[in-house]
Design a protein around this motif. Structure first.
Motif, PDB file in Angstrom:
ATOM      1  N   CYS A  35       0.954  -1.335   0.176  1.00 57.85           N
ATOM      2  CA  CYS A  35       0.641   0.161  -0.058  1.00 57.85           C
ATOM      3  C   CYS A  35       0.727   1.171   0.442  1.00 57.85           C
ATOM      4  N   ASN A  36       0.899   2.283  -1.269  1.00 58.18           N
ATOM      5  CA  ASN A  36       1.795   3.383  -1.386  1.00 58.18           C
ATOM      6  C   ASN A  36       1.276   4.618  -1.525  1.00 58.18           C
ATOM      7  N   ARG A  37       1.338   5.312  -0.485  1.00 59.16           N
ATOM      8  CA  ARG A  37       1.009   6.659  -0.558  1.00 59.16           C
ATOM      9  C   ARG A  37       0.530   7.733  -1.899  1.00 59.16           C
ATOM     10  N   ASN A  38      -0.394   8.024  -2.623  1.00 52.46           N
ATOM     11  CA  ASN A  38       0.117   9.254  -3.768  1.00 52.46           C
ATOM     12  C   ASN A  38      -1.289   9.412  -4.005  1.00 52.46           C
ATOM     13  N   GLY A  39      -0.442  10.906  -2.532  1.00 49.10           N
ATOM     14  CA  GLY A  39      -0.854  12.543  -2.536  1.00 49.10           C
ATOM     15  C   GLY A  39      -1.956  12.378  -1.301  1.00 49.10           C
ATOM     16  N   ASP A  40      -3.164  11.930  -1.469  1.00 47.18           N
ATOM     17  CA  ASP A  40      -4.352  12.364  -0.213  1.00 47.18           C
ATOM     18  C   ASP A  40      -4.661  10.895  -0.553  1.00 47.18           C
ATOM     19  N   THR A  41      -4.384   9.644  -1.186  1.00 45.16           N
ATOM     20  CA  THR A  41      -4.721   8.568  -1.594  1.00 45.16           C
ATOM     21  C   THR A  41      -3.615   7.433  -1.248  1.00 45.16           C
ATOM     22  N   PHE A  42      -3.854   6.423  -1.583  1.00 47.18           N
ATOM     23  CA  PHE A  42      -2.664   5.390  -1.481  1.00 47.18           C
ATOM     24  C   PHE A  42      -3.415   4.161  -2.864  1.00 47.18           C
TER      25      PHE A  42
END
Length: 264
Positions: A35-42
């Motif tokens: 699970c990698n962070r992508n801005g405000d989501t993952f």
């Protein structure tokens, strides 16, 4: 030694939890969630193992797979923690029992200390301590098989016998290992353990049946059992029986529960 005994009882329970987690993981779809962070989501990725860099993107439309893999990752984390805990428990037991002796038992067997402590104990306690520390006729057969050292330095014939021996010692229960038992002129038996109840002084015999898959061993125990029954030594009353096979070794927790049942 009380904490050592508690840890020895805990080890089988940790092993059982590990086996349950492994079985549960085996029933689930293979893989784990990255699970990698992508801005405000993952972003979600499917990994077949933690040790590889290979991964496959999971779209948000396949949330069910992401939830399953997240749970797999959770179970794998629990499994890793339990395995580390088991390693730590085993390391403690190995360190605590290596060269360790039961100081209380050794002190009570020392004639200088025992004389000074004599007034502190009841007549019953004195008699039991005297009985436990007195010399006796022990089993002369196959002394070369006495290879496993106990916490008092006494050597016994198997790891299971050593565990029973150590548990009795740690609980300060008076006993003799492989002591001659001859209730009549024709009977000569060397039980694994002859025990005296620490409060009542009543006699118990504990036989650990470690080779019941062997025909000659079963025949030998059949002779013993007939002799015990003929002299009022009855299973479940004053004859304690434990056993094991190659596939089902003695459970240390069973030993602890048996001592609690008979001698608490």
């Amino acid at each position: 030694m009380r904490y050592l005994e508690m840890i020895q009882r805990e080890i089988p329970e940790v092993r059982q939890r590990i086996r349950k987690l492994e079985k549960e993981l085996a029933r689930h779809p293979e893989g784990f969630l990255l699970c990698n962070r992508n801005g405000d989501t993952f972003k979600w990725y499917h990994k077949l193992s933690f040790g590889t860099k290979d991964r496959k993107y999971i779209p948000k439309s396949n949330r069910a797979l992401a939830e399953t893999l997240a749970y797999n990752t959770y179970l794998a984390s629990l499994l890793s923690d339990l395995k580390q805990e088991l390693n730590a428990l085993n390391a403690y037991v190995k360190t605590a029992t290596k060269g360790t002796y039961d100081q209380t038992s050794l002190l009570l067997k020392h004639p200088g200390y025992s004389e000074l402590l004599n007034s502190r104990f009841s007549d019953q306690q004195k008699e039991l301590m005297s009985w436990a520390s007195a010399s006796y006729n022990s089993n002369p057969k196959h002394p070369e098989h006495l290879k496993i050292e106990t916490t008092t330095g006494q050597k016994v014939r198997s790891k299971s016998e050593a565990f029973i021996y150590n548990a009795l010692t740690q609980n300060h229960i008076p006993f003799r290992y492989e002591c001659l038992w001859n209730p009549d002129p024709w009977t000569k038996i060397y039980p694994d353990f002859i025990i005296r109840h620490p409060v009542t002084g009543l006699l118990y015999i504990w036989e650990h049946l470690g080779l019941m898959e062997k025909e000659w061993y079963r025949a030998d125990f059949e002779y013993k059992l007939k002799a015990y029954l003929a002299h009022g030594i009855v299973p479940g009353v004053n004859l304690i029986l434990t056993g094991e096979t190659e596939d089902h070794p003695l459970d240390p927790q069973l030993v602890a529960k048996t001592i609690l049942l008979y001698f608490s």
